[in-house]
Motif scaffolding. Structure first.
Motif, PDB file in Angstrom:
ATOM      1  N   ALA A  83       1.208   6.950  -6.693  1.00 50.35           N
ATOM      2  CA  ALA A  83       0.087   7.847  -6.979  1.00 50.35           C
ATOM      3  C   ALA A  83       0.501   9.302  -6.748  1.00 50.35           C
ATOM      4  O   ALA A  83       0.160  10.187  -7.541  1.00 50.35           O
ATOM      5  N   GLU A  84       1.254   9.571  -5.667  1.00 46.13           N
ATOM      6  CA  GLU A  84       1.751  10.925  -5.395  1.00 46.13           C
ATOM      7  C   GLU A  84       2.607  11.438  -6.547  1.00 46.13           C
ATOM      8  O   GLU A  84       2.590  12.626  -6.857  1.00 46.13           O
ATOM      9  N   ARG A 126       0.693   4.180  -2.803  1.00 48.46           N
ATOM     10  CA  ARG A 126       0.457   5.575  -2.419  1.00 48.46           C
ATOM     11  C   ARG A 126       1.553   6.483  -2.972  1.00 48.46           C
ATOM     12  O   ARG A 126       1.281   7.533  -3.531  1.00 48.46           O
ATOM     13  N   ARG A 127       2.810   6.057  -2.840  1.00 43.70           N
ATOM     14  CA  ARG A 127       3.918   6.894  -3.321  1.00 43.70           C
ATOM     15  C   ARG A 127       3.865   7.052  -4.843  1.00 43.70           C
ATOM     16  O   ARG A 127       4.076   8.156  -5.356  1.00 43.70           O
ATOM     17  N   GLU A 139       0.829  -1.201   0.000  1.00 47.00           N
ATOM     18  CA  GLU A 139       0.000   0.000   0.000  1.00 47.00           C
ATOM     19  C   GLU A 139       0.866   1.253   0.000  1.00 47.00           C
ATOM     20  O   GLU A 139       0.515   2.253  -0.627  1.00 47.00           O
TER      21      GLU A 139
END
Length: 180
Positions: free
Chosen positions: A82-83, A79-80, A75
Motif C-alpha cells: 500500500a505504501e 502495508r508495504r 499484514e
C-alpha cells in the motif's frame, strides 16, 4: 544480472523485456530473504530491501503494471505494498494461477506481455499456467534449481537483497532502449 545463453540470448531477453506490460512478483524468497521471523505471540516480521521498493516505484513510473501474488498472508506485506501504491496484491492466495488469469484478463494482456519473478516451485507452476509461458520468467539468484533452469533471466542478488530492483531495472532499461 545474468542473461542466459549467448549474446544473442541477451538481445532476445532485452527485446522481450521491452514488451512487458505486467510484472508479477512472489513475496517470500523474492521480496524477502525467504526466512520466517516469528515472535512469541505468533506474529510475523518481514524484512524487505528499500532499493526494491524504489525499483517498484520506478517500474510504475515507466508504465509497467505490478502484481504481487503470495500464498502466505501478511499484514506487513499488505502495508508495504500500500505504501508503494501497488493495488494488485493477492495474499494468502491458494490459486495463484487463477489470480494471475484474473489480472491478465482485466488488463487485456497476452502471456507474452507478462514477466513473472519467483524463487520456488509454485512460481514455476504459476509461469507454466500461462499458455505458451510468460513473456519472461525471472528468478532470484538463490531460487531452486528447477526454476533457475527454466528461467530466462537470473538476478545476481538473492531474494530480499536487491533481486527485485535488478528485475525492475532490466524491464525499465529494455523499455527505454526500445523507445530510442
Amino acid at each position: 544480472m545474468t542473461f542466459l545463453d549467448s549474446d544473442n540470448g541477451a538481445h532476445d531477453i532485452q527485446t522481450r523485456a521491452a514488451a512487458i506490460r505486467l510484472a508479477v512478483f512472489d513475496v517470500d524468497g523474492v521480496m524477502t530473504d525467504g526466512r520466517l521471523y516469528l515472535d512469541a505471540h505468533g506474529g510475523e516480521i518481514k524484512t524487505m530491501h528499500v532499493r526494491d521498493g524504489l525499483g517498484l516505484k520506478r517500474l510504475q513510473a515507466a508504465g509497467i503494471e505490478i502484481a504481487v501474488i503470495s500464498g502466505r498472508p501478511s499484514e506487513a506485506v499488505a502495508r508495504r505494498m500500500a505504501e508503494l501504491g501497488i493495488e494488485r496484491v493477492h495474499l494468502a492466495c491458494q490459486d495463484k494461477a487463477g489470480a494471475l488469469a484474473g489480472i491478465r484478463d482485466a488488463l487485456g494482456l497476452a502471456p507474452r506481455d507478462i514477466a513473472v519473478m519467483g524463487d520456488d516451485l509454485p512460481d514455476l507452476a504459476l509461469a507454466d499456467s500461462l499458455t505458451g509461458g510468460p513473456g519472461l520468467l525471472l528468478a532470484v539468484a538463490d531460487a531452486v534449481v528447477e526454476l533457475r533452469r527454466a528461467a530466462d533471466w537470473i538476478s545476481a542478488a538473492p531474494g530480499g537483497a536487491g533481486a527485485v530492483r535488478e528485475a525492475c531495472e532490466l524491464l525499465i532499461g529494455a523499455r527505454a532502449a526500445g523507445r530510442s
